[in-house]
Scaffold this motif. Sequence first.
Motif, PDB file in Angstrom:
ATOM      1  N   GLY B  39      -4.779  14.540  -7.946  1.00  0.00           N
ATOM      2  CA  GLY B  39      -4.779  13.569  -9.032  1.00  0.00           C
ATOM      3  C   GLY B  39      -3.650  13.759 -10.027  1.00  0.00           C
ATOM      4  O   GLY B  39      -3.611  13.090 -11.050  1.00  0.00           O
ATOM      5  N   CYS B  40      -2.689  14.655  -9.726  1.00  0.00           N
ATOM      6  CA  CYS B  40      -1.612  14.886 -10.694  1.00  0.00           C
ATOM      7  C   CYS B  40      -0.516  13.843 -10.567  1.00  0.00           C
ATOM      8  O   CYS B  40       0.377  13.777 -11.394  1.00  0.00           O
ATOM      9  N   GLY B  41      -0.565  13.038  -9.514  1.00  0.00           N
ATOM     10  CA  GLY B  41       0.441  11.980  -9.372  1.00  0.00           C
ATOM     11  C   GLY B  41       1.543  12.309  -8.385  1.00  0.00           C
ATOM     12  O   GLY B  41       2.472  11.528  -8.233  1.00  0.00           O
ATOM     13  N   LYS B  42       1.425  13.425  -7.692  1.00  0.00           N
ATOM     14  CA  LYS B  42       2.514  13.808  -6.782  1.00  0.00           C
ATOM     15  C   LYS B  42       2.646  12.846  -5.606  1.00  0.00           C
ATOM     16  O   LYS B  42       3.758  12.466  -5.246  1.00  0.00           O
ATOM     17  N   SER B  43       1.506  12.440  -5.036  1.00  0.00           N
ATOM     18  CA  SER B  43       1.584  11.502  -3.916  1.00  0.00           C
ATOM     19  C   SER B  43       2.058  10.133  -4.387  1.00  0.00           C
ATOM     20  O   SER B  43       2.824   9.459  -3.699  1.00  0.00           O
ATOM     21  N   THR B  44       1.606   9.717  -5.562  1.00  0.00           N
ATOM     22  CA  THR B  44       2.035   8.433  -6.115  1.00  0.00           C
ATOM     23  C   THR B  44       3.547   8.426  -6.297  1.00  0.00           C
ATOM     24  O   THR B  44       4.227   7.459  -5.961  1.00  0.00           O
ATOM     25  N   LEU B  45       4.084   9.533  -6.798  1.00  0.00           N
ATOM     26  CA  LEU B  45       5.526   9.631  -7.006  1.00  0.00           C
ATOM     27  C   LEU B  45       6.253   9.505  -5.663  1.00  0.00           C
ATOM     28  O   LEU B  45       7.241   8.784  -5.538  1.00  0.00           O
ATOM     29  N   LEU B  46       5.742  10.198  -4.656  1.00  0.00           N
ATOM     30  CA  LEU B  46       6.366  10.143  -3.334  1.00  0.00           C
ATOM     31  C   LEU B  46       6.310   8.723  -2.770  1.00  0.00           C
ATOM     32  O   LEU B  46       7.275   8.226  -2.200  1.00  0.00           O
ATOM     33  N   ARG B  47       5.152   8.067  -2.979  1.00  0.00           N
ATOM     34  CA  ARG B  47       4.999   6.706  -2.461  1.00  0.00           C
ATOM     35  C   ARG B  47       5.898   5.724  -3.206  1.00  0.00           C
ATOM     36  O   ARG B  47       6.333   4.725  -2.641  1.00  0.00           O
ATOM     37  N   MET B  48       6.184   6.018  -4.465  1.00  0.00           N
ATOM     38  CA  MET B  48       7.133   5.168  -5.201  1.00  0.00           C
ATOM     39  C   MET B  48       8.529   5.353  -4.620  1.00  0.00           C
ATOM     40  O   MET B  48       9.298   4.401  -4.503  1.00  0.00           O
ATOM     41  N   ILE B  49       8.864   6.593  -4.265  1.00  0.00           N
ATOM     42  CA  ILE B  49      10.175   6.852  -3.667  1.00  0.00           C
ATOM     43  C   ILE B  49      10.272   6.161  -2.305  1.00  0.00           C
ATOM     44  O   ILE B  49      11.296   5.592  -1.948  1.00  0.00           O
ATOM     45  N   ALA B  50       9.148   6.162  -1.566  1.00  0.00           N
ATOM     46  CA  ALA B  50       9.136   5.542  -0.242  1.00  0.00           C
ATOM     47  C   ALA B  50       9.167   4.024  -0.324  1.00  0.00           C
ATOM     48  O   ALA B  50       9.563   3.359   0.623  1.00  0.00           O
ATOM     49  N   GLY B  51       8.719   3.483  -1.466  1.00  0.00           N
ATOM     50  CA  GLY B  51       8.671   2.032  -1.608  1.00  0.00           C
ATOM     51  C   GLY B  51       7.301   1.459  -1.297  1.00  0.00           C
ATOM     52  O   GLY B  51       7.140   0.249  -1.211  1.00  0.00           O
ATOM     53  N   LEU B  52       6.318   2.325  -1.106  1.00  0.00           N
ATOM     54  CA  LEU B  52       4.970   1.849  -0.772  1.00  0.00           C
ATOM     55  C   LEU B  52       4.177   1.517  -2.025  1.00  0.00           C
ATOM     56  O   LEU B  52       3.132   0.889  -1.960  1.00  0.00           O
ATOM     57  N   GLU B  53       4.690   1.968  -3.167  1.00  0.00           N
ATOM     58  CA  GLU B  53       3.987   1.770  -4.428  1.00  0.00           C
ATOM     59  C   GLU B  53       5.031   1.227  -5.396  1.00  0.00           C
ATOM     60  O   GLU B  53       6.101   1.805  -5.504  1.00  0.00           O
ATOM     61  N   PRO B  54       4.752   0.094  -6.056  1.00  0.00           N
ATOM     62  CA  PRO B  54       5.772  -0.433  -6.967  1.00  0.00           C
ATOM     63  C   PRO B  54       6.038   0.522  -8.142  1.00  0.00           C
ATOM     64  O   PRO B  54       5.130   1.202  -8.605  1.00  0.00           O
ATOM     65  N   ILE B  55       7.284   0.557  -8.576  1.00  0.00           N
ATOM     66  CA  ILE B  55       7.666   1.385  -9.721  1.00  0.00           C
ATOM     67  C   ILE B  55       7.542   0.523 -10.972  1.00  0.00           C
ATOM     68  O   ILE B  55       8.079  -0.579 -11.018  1.00  0.00           O
ATOM     69  N   SER B  56       6.806   1.004 -11.976  1.00  0.00           N
ATOM     70  CA  SER B  56       6.546   0.153 -13.145  1.00  0.00           C
ATOM     71  C   SER B  56       7.677   0.197 -14.163  1.00  0.00           C
ATOM     72  O   SER B  56       7.809  -0.704 -14.980  1.00  0.00           O
ATOM     73  N   GLY B  57       8.460   1.253 -14.173  1.00  0.00           N
ATOM     74  CA  GLY B  57       9.526   1.309 -15.161  1.00  0.00           C
ATOM     75  C   GLY B  57      10.535   2.380 -14.810  1.00  0.00           C
ATOM     76  O   GLY B  57      10.250   3.276 -14.023  1.00  0.00           O
ATOM     77  N   GLY B  58      11.734   2.283 -15.372  1.00  0.00           N
ATOM     78  CA  GLY B  58      12.765   3.277 -15.109  1.00  0.00           C
ATOM     79  C   GLY B  58      13.624   2.885 -13.922  1.00  0.00           C
ATOM     80  O   GLY B  58      13.476   1.810 -13.354  1.00  0.00           O
ATOM     81  N   ASP B  59      14.571   3.778 -13.576  1.00  0.00           N
ATOM     82  CA  ASP B  59      15.486   3.503 -12.479  1.00  0.00           C
ATOM     83  C   ASP B  59      15.333   4.537 -11.388  1.00  0.00           C
ATOM     84  O   ASP B  59      15.311   5.731 -11.659  1.00  0.00           O
TER      85      ASP B  59
END
Lengths: 280, 353
Positions: B39-59
Amino acid sequence: MSTLRNSSPLAVTGKYLALGFYVAFALFPLYWLVKIAITPDKLIFTEGTALFPSEFTFENFQTVLIATDFLSYFKNSVIVSVGTAAITTAIAAAAGYAFSRFVFRGKRLIIALMLITQMFPLLMIIAPIYKIVAAVGLLNSLTSLIIVYTAFNIPFATFLMQSFFDGIPKDLEEAGMIDGCTRFEALRKIILPLTLPGLGATLGFVFTAAWSELLFALMLINSNDTMTFPVGLLTFVSKFSVDWGQMMAAGVLALVPSCLFFIFIQRYLVQGLTSGAVKG
Amino acid sequence: MARIELNNIAKAYGPVEVMRDINLTIDDGEFIVLVGPSGCGKSTLLRMIAGLEPISGGDFTVDGKRMNEVPPRDRDMAMVFQSYALYPHMDVARNMGFSLEIRKAANEERVSKVQEAARTLGLSKLTERLPKQLSGGQRQRVAMGRAIVRDPSAFLFDEPLSNLDAALRVEMRLEIARLHQRLKATMIYVTHDQVEALTLADRIVVLNAGDIQQVGTPLDLYETPANKFVAQFIGSPTMNILEIEPKQGGLSLKNGANLGVGLTNAQAGARELGVRPEHLNIVSPEEAHISGTAELVEHLGSDTNIHANVPGIGQVLVREHGHFALKSGDPVGIALDLEKTHLFDADGRRLAA
């Protein structure tokens, strides 16, 4: 299987007895249908409830096929059932996929509405449906039946398809998308082949429902040309007598497509098509 | 080959912001491990890098090119899933070559690449099997093979070993390390297992509750953890945290034991002292900083873990090298290796000398 190994012979016998009883109970009406179909007319009432007729005949089948409009009813039923099954399954698969995979505004509302449509007895809405169909001039047409059946079957078929899609891990299409697929390509090349059992089950379910539907077919169809089979069966009941033998023969013949259909799709109904995809 | 940059990356689900201001630069060819509790967000971060999860802000940029809105298929990244996610209706060879099939690569190219990957992973004899006919370890290899065949600019691993048994996990860990040495590709690896993190990573990113706690080499994190969370998360067994009372004439523990060390000005706000079990020693009563009774002694062969109960302080875990003759109930004296202790302030931040 492990439970089998530990159970006593008595329990095993009991289990098979129970199963045997259930199967006999479920199949008895079918047996009776076939039995009467091959009993000569003159023996139907004289032999009463004897389990086996003393004489066999295929005359009833001959009469039904040649002397009645059975083939025309049959053809109409095939058109309506196949049409309904195909259209319903296509729509239900798309809707089920969306419910299973996407988050969108109004999703819960749509699901609730679909459930509500399943709560009312069909009798309640016969009159309005009749009015609508009559107003658009579709009375006595097979199209009207396909539309009405499709509308009634979509909610359940959608829930059915959704549960099949839910059973396919999301990881699979994500892996596909990372491997270079668009979502649609992933759906077509990865998800669709794995959903064949679901599509088969849904097709089968809708087909049988449309095949045996009587109420709407009776209300919306009057002309002999567009009668479906369940309505056609009623023509064997005349004012003064019922042609039991022919009616049963027609019934047996009507079973054929359902049986063929299930033989055709049963290999897709086998479980475990997705095994090996993910852990375990 | 790719240099990946995350600038002020944020993630929100509707109005709920789960991640903000994530900044990280991953060099070309670097092995980065994202580690943290569930639940710390590590998988979410990886999925954002992969493009499976939309990135809400930043570059999010790869080699200087902004990729936030690029769909996963155009990011040129391969991913190994925790569940392996093998296509069940395709045999091993087709699973591994699927990305090339989608890209309409020439048949010979596909076959030769798949064969080569199968050979390096020891799968040559299994190419015609379906995933369901493979063992867990073999499935894991196929999943890796599918990534290798791609020859991607970056490899993403989402807890790839957590479904394997312990022995296989060690074996596959080595395999991944070898893979990285051979391919020299950028790899981002998510795990909750700090042993995997410490053994594989060039640099580790420790995450907690959607925040980066610290980024550094395994040794950095072990020796100079930025805060109490990192200190306790990295290292096994877990670091002991003891309450302290700064007094005139040096540092005192809660039970009054004086350690005889002074605090620098920067350390004036220290509230807790952290010391790893391996930096505690069982000593004679005269040399001991604190003493108590051994409650539980675990003999591991290579090490002995002594769970001691120290009056006024509580549980303290000591790790001695090799076999240490001690029974539960024995009185123990414990000395701290004062060079290797860490001081934390009220917010858990580590205070350097």
